[in-house]
Design a protein around this motif. Structure first.
Motif, PDB file in Angstrom:
ATOM      1  N   VAL A  53       0.859  -1.183   0.000  1.00  0.00           N
ATOM      2  CA  VAL A  53       0.000   0.000   0.000  1.00  0.00           C
ATOM      3  C   VAL A  53       0.896   1.233   0.000  1.00  0.00           C
ATOM      4  O   VAL A  53       2.098   1.137   0.219  1.00  0.00           O
ATOM      5  CB  VAL A  53      -0.933   0.045   1.230  1.00  0.00           C
ATOM      6  CG1 VAL A  53      -1.967  -1.053   1.168  1.00  0.00           C
ATOM      7  CG2 VAL A  53      -0.132  -0.033   2.530  1.00  0.00           C
ATOM      8  N   THR A  54       0.303   2.387  -0.258  1.00  0.00           N
ATOM      9  CA  THR A  54       1.032   3.641  -0.173  1.00  0.00           C
ATOM     10  C   THR A  54       0.664   4.344   1.120  1.00  0.00           C
ATOM     11  O   THR A  54      -0.310   3.978   1.783  1.00  0.00           O
ATOM     12  CB  THR A  54       0.709   4.563  -1.363  1.00  0.00           C
ATOM     13  OG1 THR A  54      -0.656   5.002  -1.251  1.00  0.00           O
ATOM     14  CG2 THR A  54       0.905   3.828  -2.677  1.00  0.00           C
ATOM     15  N   ALA A  55       1.417   5.347   1.470  1.00  0.00           N
ATOM     16  CA  ALA A  55       1.162   6.081   2.709  1.00  0.00           C
ATOM     17  C   ALA A  55      -0.189   6.776   2.678  1.00  0.00           C
ATOM     18  O   ALA A  55      -0.802   7.014   3.725  1.00  0.00           O
ATOM     19  CB  ALA A  55       2.267   7.118   2.946  1.00  0.00           C
ATOM     20  N   ASP A  56      -0.679   7.080   1.477  1.00  0.00           N
ATOM     21  CA  ASP A  56      -1.960   7.773   1.347  1.00  0.00           C
ATOM     22  C   ASP A  56      -3.124   6.829   1.084  1.00  0.00           C
ATOM     23  O   ASP A  56      -4.246   7.279   0.853  1.00  0.00           O
ATOM     24  CB  ASP A  56      -1.883   8.817   0.227  1.00  0.00           C
ATOM     25  CG  ASP A  56      -0.984   9.990   0.605  1.00  0.00           C
ATOM     26  OD1 ASP A  56      -1.011  10.384   1.787  1.00  0.00           O
ATOM     27  OD2 ASP A  56      -0.258  10.495  -0.267  1.00  0.00           O
ATOM     28  N   SER A  57      -2.875   5.516   1.121  1.00  0.00           N
ATOM     29  CA  SER A  57      -3.972   4.548   1.010  1.00  0.00           C
ATOM     30  C   SER A  57      -4.849   4.663   2.253  1.00  0.00           C
ATOM     31  O   SER A  57      -4.382   5.030   3.327  1.00  0.00           O
ATOM     32  CB  SER A  57      -3.430   3.119   0.902  1.00  0.00           C
ATOM     33  OG  SER A  57      -2.642   2.948  -0.258  1.00  0.00           O
ATOM     34  N   LEU A  58      -6.107   4.330   2.113  1.00  0.00           N
ATOM     35  CA  LEU A  58      -7.001   4.364   3.268  1.00  0.00           C
ATOM     36  C   LEU A  58      -6.562   3.320   4.292  1.00  0.00           C
ATOM     37  O   LEU A  58      -6.306   2.166   3.948  1.00  0.00           O
ATOM     38  CB  LEU A  58      -8.433   4.097   2.837  1.00  0.00           C
ATOM     39  CG  LEU A  58      -9.130   5.223   2.069  1.00  0.00           C
ATOM     40  CD1 LEU A  58     -10.542   4.798   1.678  1.00  0.00           C
ATOM     41  CD2 LEU A  58      -9.180   6.494   2.888  1.00  0.00           C
ATOM     42  N   ALA A  59      -6.489   3.729   5.549  1.00  0.00           N
ATOM     43  CA  ALA A  59      -6.068   2.824   6.613  1.00  0.00           C
ATOM     44  C   ALA A  59      -6.993   1.621   6.703  1.00  0.00           C
ATOM     45  O   ALA A  59      -6.546   0.482   6.860  1.00  0.00           O
ATOM     46  CB  ALA A  59      -6.027   3.573   7.942  1.00  0.00           C
ATOM     47  N   ILE A  60      -8.281   1.863   6.602  1.00  0.00           N
ATOM     48  CA  ILE A  60      -9.248   0.769   6.739  1.00  0.00           C
ATOM     49  C   ILE A  60      -9.072  -0.259   5.628  1.00  0.00           C
ATOM     50  O   ILE A  60      -9.113  -1.464   5.867  1.00  0.00           O
ATOM     51  CB  ILE A  60     -10.685   1.327   6.749  1.00  0.00           C
ATOM     52  CG1 ILE A  60     -10.932   2.079   8.054  1.00  0.00           C
ATOM     53  CG2 ILE A  60     -11.712   0.219   6.566  1.00  0.00           C
ATOM     54  CD1 ILE A  60     -12.245   2.800   8.104  1.00  0.00           C
ATOM     55  N   GLU A  61      -8.848   0.210   4.411  1.00  0.00           N
ATOM     56  CA  GLU A  61      -8.661  -0.725   3.296  1.00  0.00           C
ATOM     57  C   GLU A  61      -7.403  -1.558   3.486  1.00  0.00           C
ATOM     58  O   GLU A  61      -7.376  -2.753   3.172  1.00  0.00           O
ATOM     59  CB  GLU A  61      -8.608   0.045   1.983  1.00  0.00           C
ATOM     60  CG  GLU A  61      -9.935   0.679   1.596  1.00  0.00           C
ATOM     61  CD  GLU A  61      -9.882   1.339   0.235  1.00  0.00           C
ATOM     62  OE1 GLU A  61      -8.912   1.092  -0.503  1.00  0.00           O
ATOM     63  OE2 GLU A  61     -10.816   2.088  -0.095  1.00  0.00           O
ATOM     64  N   ALA A  62      -6.341  -0.938   4.001  1.00  0.00           N
ATOM     65  CA  ALA A  62      -5.102  -1.680   4.246  1.00  0.00           C
ATOM     66  C   ALA A  62      -5.310  -2.740   5.314  1.00  0.00           C
ATOM     67  O   ALA A  62      -4.868  -3.893   5.172  1.00  0.00           O
ATOM     68  CB  ALA A  62      -3.990  -0.715   4.661  1.00  0.00           C
ATOM     69  N   LEU A  63      -5.988  -2.388   6.393  1.00  0.00           N
ATOM     70  CA  LEU A  63      -6.231  -3.334   7.480  1.00  0.00           C
ATOM     71  C   LEU A  63      -7.147  -4.467   7.031  1.00  0.00           C
ATOM     72  O   LEU A  63      -6.920  -5.636   7.358  1.00  0.00           O
ATOM     73  CB  LEU A  63      -6.827  -2.594   8.677  1.00  0.00           C
ATOM     74  CG  LEU A  63      -5.869  -1.597   9.350  1.00  0.00           C
ATOM     75  CD1 LEU A  63      -6.631  -0.660  10.277  1.00  0.00           C
ATOM     76  CD2 LEU A  63      -4.782  -2.322  10.117  1.00  0.00           C
ATOM     77  N   GLN A  64      -8.191  -4.122   6.277  1.00  0.00           N
ATOM     78  CA  GLN A  64      -9.084  -5.152   5.760  1.00  0.00           C
ATOM     79  C   GLN A  64      -8.339  -6.090   4.823  1.00  0.00           C
ATOM     80  O   GLN A  64      -8.568  -7.303   4.815  1.00  0.00           O
ATOM     81  CB  GLN A  64     -10.261  -4.507   5.022  1.00  0.00           C
ATOM     82  CG  GLN A  64     -11.246  -3.778   5.933  1.00  0.00           C
ATOM     83  CD  GLN A  64     -12.157  -4.731   6.680  1.00  0.00           C
ATOM     84  OE1 GLN A  64     -11.707  -5.496   7.517  1.00  0.00           O
ATOM     85  NE2 GLN A  64     -13.442  -4.677   6.385  1.00  0.00           N
ATOM     86  N   LYS A  65      -7.445  -5.536   4.011  1.00  0.00           N
ATOM     87  CA  LYS A  65      -6.655  -6.343   3.087  1.00  0.00           C
ATOM     88  C   LYS A  65      -5.828  -7.386   3.837  1.00  0.00           C
ATOM     89  O   LYS A  65      -5.734  -8.554   3.443  1.00  0.00           O
ATOM     90  CB  LYS A  65      -5.738  -5.432   2.275  1.00  0.00           C
ATOM     91  CG  LYS A  65      -4.964  -6.124   1.158  1.00  0.00           C
ATOM     92  CD  LYS A  65      -3.897  -5.199   0.598  1.00  0.00           C
ATOM     93  CE  LYS A  65      -4.513  -4.002  -0.092  1.00  0.00           C
ATOM     94  NZ  LYS A  65      -5.068  -4.341  -1.422  1.00  0.00           N
TER      95      LYS A  65
END
Length: 483
Positions: free
Chosen positions: A132-144
């Motif tokens: 992910v990138t630093a500007d990716s949504l936190a929730i999407e990264a955690l769900q991923k």
């Protein structure tokens, strides 16, 4: 033949090619994916609503990056020195090319009987990991990470590694925040409204959402997720480490329980293989498990709640916990990923709208936790990664170069033909830098001597001969404000 190259902090230029992200091996031992499994990761869109929390706000960790041509032995020593169980690999251009975890070293090297000093990391790494990138949504990264059942997620900008996201740290941080809010009776009005719609509840107390999450996700006991058919990898104290790693591979787990008869004597994990065996140059065939295991480990019972089990693991700073049945016999060995996944499954229930409900509740769990203040003891321990993102630069401007954290730093190198190369490398080891230069310049013959120089504040070209020299060069660049 002598090849001379001058390495100095780079001028600003953009990367031309980000790493592809077409495959990712799950860190979860129960996952069916393997090193050759393909996925199609979707990077979080940078076009999100104002106020939505991004990855840079999460509890990021310093990432250890090394060239993919490094031997498993050298990589293990670096990992042990940094106390990390995952390392990111870079190619000749300094771009992210793979990831290797302690489980990979245990099951793909030791269990296979390979020599750690002769096997290079590119042979065992999972190529092109999801990121992910630093500007990716936190929730999407955690769900991923939860849905993909893996613990580690690289944070990358312009192809270069910035940090590492660890789902275990994020989960503990979220639970601590929610518990602090519950104790203080904090109101989470928006989250309550959303859960009322999803769960059909009528919440009147300001902490109703938090209590609902606790009841649905973390209050059930471990007996709800441990079945009679649960398999446990067991070895004896007199078994060699090599046998233990074969058990890990056979059962597709990261740990084995060490028993004598029906009595638990200890636990031995893939991280122990990395830290206590490989990095110490011990023989897996000759070293007995009893010499390197953790004796008398903390155990849970089938009546222990999921939340209490997570607390035990967090307080003890370990990721695996043996579970005993009511007769005191070993019933399972669970890790933090299994507990997280089990909590989500409990929320799902089993009706037709299970997945939508679970996703909504989990999203509000993460979102609400991120909205709360961190516990007091966490305020001073935030990863410097979360404080050094480009958009947070002190001068209010965004650098086109990603900020550098941890042991990595960009180098600009001029070869003898005057061509300029730019790459990122660790700043702690001169040998690692030389290796990166060899890769970049395609210098294969070890007899070719490489001399690396940098220009100091007086305009002199200084030769690097030790790790201390390298650290001084990087410190000079940083103190001069160079990126």
């Amino acid at each position: 033949m002598s090849s001379t190259a001058a390495a100095a902090p780079p001028a600003r230029r953009t990367r031309s090619r980000p790493p592809s992200a077409s495959s990712r091996r799950s860190d979860d031992p129960s996952s069916a994916a393997n090193g050759n499994g393909k996925t199609s990761p979707k990077l979080a869109s940078p076009k999100h609503l104002p106020g939505e929390r991004t990855v840079k706000k999460l509890r990021l960790s310093k990432a250890l990056t090394i060239p993919e041509g490094t031997t498993v032995y050298d990589a293990s020593r670096r990992m042990a020195a940094r106390r990390v169980d995952a390392v990111l690999l870079t190619d000749a251009q300094g771009l992210l090319s793979g990831i290797v975890t302690d489980k990979d070293i245990s099951t793909r090297v030791i269990a296979e009987g390979l020599r750690v000093e002769q096997t290079i990391m590119s042979k065992i790494m999972t190529r092109n990991p999801t990121y992910v990138t630093a500007d990716s949504l936190a929730i999407e990264a955690l769900q991923k990470m939860v849905q993909g059942k893996f613990r580690h997620l690289p944070v990358v900008e312009n192809g270069e590694v910035m940090a590492m996201l660890d789902i275990a740290k994020c989960l503990y941080d979220a639970i601590a925040r929610l518990e602090k809010a519950a104790e203080q009776g904090s109101a989470i009005a928006a989250a309550v409204e959303g859960v009322e719609r999803q769960l059909g509840g009528n919440f009147t107390a300001p902490y109703a959402f938090i209590e609902t999450l606790r009841e649905r996700m973390f209050k059930p006991s471990l007996s709800t997720i441990v079945t009679e058919g649960t398999k446990v990898a067991i070895v004896s104290p007199s078994d060699p480490v090599y046998v233990a790693t074969q058990k890990m591979r056979e059962f597709r787990v990261n740990s084995v329980i060490v028993t004598t008869g029906n009595t638990v004597q200890g636990i031995f994990t893939s991280k122990d293989v990395l830290m206590r065996v490989v990095s110490q140059n011990l023989s897996p065939e000759l070293t007995l498990v009893e010499k390197v295991m953790t004796a008398n480990p903390d155990c849970a019972t089938l009546d222990t709640t999921i939340l209490d089990a997570l607390h035990i693991m967090h307080d003890g700073k370990f990721l695996h916990i043996p579970v005993l049945d009511r007769e005191g016999q070993i019933a399972a060995c669970l890790d933090v990923l299994q507990l997280t996944h089990a909590a989500i499954q409990l929320v799902e229930g089993g009706n037709g709208t299970a997945n939508d409900m679970a996703n909504s509740v989990m999203q509000r769990f993460w979102d609400s936790a991120l909205a709360l203040e961190p516990p007091d003891d966490e305020l001073d321990s935030r990863s410097e990664a979360s404080l050094l993102m480009a958009s947070e630069a002190g001068d209010g401007r965004s650098s086109i170069y990603p900020p550098i954290i941890g042991n990595s730093f960009p180098f600009k190198l001029q070869d003898r033909k005057g061509r300029v190369h730019r790459f990122t490398c660790g700043s702690e080891s001169l040998n690692e830098l030389v290796s990166s230069v060899r890769q970049r310049l395609s210098i294969i013959d070890e007899k070719d001597i490489i001399q690396i120089l940098y220009e100091d504040d007086e305009g002199d070209r200084v030769l690097l001969t030790t790790d201390t020299d390298l650290a001084g060069a990087v410190l000079h660049a940083k103190s001069s404000g160079l990126k």
